[in-house]
Enzyme design. Structure first.
Site, PDB file in Angstrom:
ATOM      1  N   ASP A 235       0.832  -1.211   0.000  1.00  0.00           N
ATOM      2  CA  ASP A 235       0.000   0.000   0.000  1.00  0.00           C
ATOM      3  C   ASP A 235       0.859   1.250   0.000  1.00  0.00           C
ATOM      4  OD1 ASP A 235      -1.897  -2.184   0.953  1.00  0.00           O
ATOM      5  OD2 ASP A 235      -3.175  -0.468   0.481  1.00  0.00           O
ATOM      6  N   LYS A 246      -1.040  -5.317   3.808  1.00  0.00           N
ATOM      7  CA  LYS A 246      -2.116  -5.885   4.627  1.00  0.00           C
ATOM      8  C   LYS A 246      -1.591  -6.512   5.910  1.00  0.00           C
ATOM      9  CE  LYS A 246      -5.561  -5.676   4.209  1.00  0.00           C
ATOM     10  NZ  LYS A 246      -6.256  -4.584   4.965  1.00  0.00           N
TER      11      LYS A 246
END
Ligand code: MRU
Length: 348
Positions: A235, A246
């Protein structure tokens, strides 16, 4: 089918909360509802939310009643601020919004309608580029995978997490297209089960061999030598190569390292944030504890009434646990401070 596209004057998404049981494609005609859809994870995955925010900002342009350019720019700034706040960790969100705001601010666009059309064209370009670069990235990563390998994968990084094709799972798709046979151990990915629901669905559709495993079984397979490599997405990647991904990625990387299993992060350069020196500076989203407490067993809540929970959505893997980072512009290896900067600058 794209995860996000422009459809009849609105932003069309696949409602990922309903998969794999139902495939629904709602169309949004209000940018605030697009921001809410990102927050509520109708759409999720770093590149997918970047593209969604881009179309959301184009939508905000058409919603604005402004009749002069400066008034339109003010409305767009407000819309961009709302979209930017939808989720904090994936840098693709602000990357996409900054890219569109630069277009909106261009002096060459003299009329509000000119700005509106240019924003939609830029969002479309960004989405098309995402698909093309994911394919390139997938084939860059495919060179790291041998026929017969077993791959451990976390979360969902496939077509659903991008506009199309995927990042880490895109590598698996590229390998499959090359005719190599691989097997994927799919982490369920508690608490929202992106692995069990979305990755399993995507692999099944392509006829790629996979087995679901409980997240806490990953160490078992790594220790027994049953995993040839790990593939995850990101991310946000800090300048030194630390990776926010995650929740559960960090323990996976540590156990992979302990067992000398290569650990690859697959992420486009739009996910690299050279402005952040290290992973500790990456904002980590804390989600509703209800996502953890909502687990049911035999039709009843598992946790006792009144239980409290914590629910960080991401963790940070220190760069020393990464074997390499696969980007659309090549595979970069340590020391990441130099190699990442050059691959990102090359892209821009
Ligand atoms: O909370 P999510 O489902 O948006 O998290 C997604 C991930 O962590 C992915 O691994 C990441 O966005 C990279 S996928 C292209």
């Amino acid at each position: 089918m794209r995860t996000v596209d422009w459809h009849e004057g609105g932003v069309r998404l696949i409602d990922q909360r309903l998969l794999p049981n139902r495939l629904e494609r709602p169309v949004f005609h209000d940018y605030a509802a697009v921001a809410q859809a990102i927050t509520e994870m109708v759409v999720r995955g770093a590149p997918a939310i970047g593209a969604t925010a881009a179309f959301g900002l184009a939508l905000a342009g058409f919603q604005s009643q402004a009749t002069d350019r400066l008034a339109l720019l003010r409305d767009l700034e407000a819309a961009a601020a709302l979209l930017r706040s939808a989720r904090p960790t994936a840098v693709n969100l602000s990357w996409a919004l900054n890219r569109l705001m630069r277009v909106a601010a261009s002096e060459a666009l003299e009329t509000p309608d000119g700005v509106r059309q240019a924003l939609l064209a830029e969002a479309q370009r960004l989405a098309d580029e995402d698909v093309a670069l994911n394919r390139r990235m997938g084939y860059n990563g495919a060179a790291l995978v041998k026929d017969g390998d077993t791959i451990l994968h976390h979360c969902n990084t496939g077509a659903l997490a991008t506009v199309d094709f995927g990042t880490a799972l895109g590598v698996v798709f590229a390998v499959h297209e090359q005719g190599k046979r691989v097997h994927v151990l799919v982490d369920e990915t508690r608490p929202r089960l992106q692995g069990a629901r979305l990755t399993a669905w995507e692999l099944a559709q392509k006829g790629i061999s996979y087995e679901l495993i409980a997240d806490n079984a990953a160490g078992f397979f790594l220790q027994r030598g049953e995993v040839d490599l790990c593939l995850v997405g990101a991310d946000r990647v800090a300048a030194n190569g630390d990776v926010a991904n995650k929740i559960g990625t960090y323990p996976l990387a540590v156990v992979a390292h302990e067992n000398s299993v290569p650990f690859y992060c697959v992420a486009p350069t739009s996910t690299v944030d050279l402005a952040l020196a290290e992973g500790a500076l990456i904002p980590i989203e804390q989600r509703d504890p209800g996502e953890v407490l909502g687990l049911q067993f035999a039709g009843e809540n598992v946790a006792p009434a009144g239980a409290r929970a914590r629910n960080p959505a991401f963790d940070v893997t220190p760069h020393r646990y990464l074997t390499a980072i696969v980007t659309e512009n090549g595979v970069v290896r340590p020391p990441f401070l130099e190699s990442l900067a050059s691959v990102v600058r090359g892209a821009r």
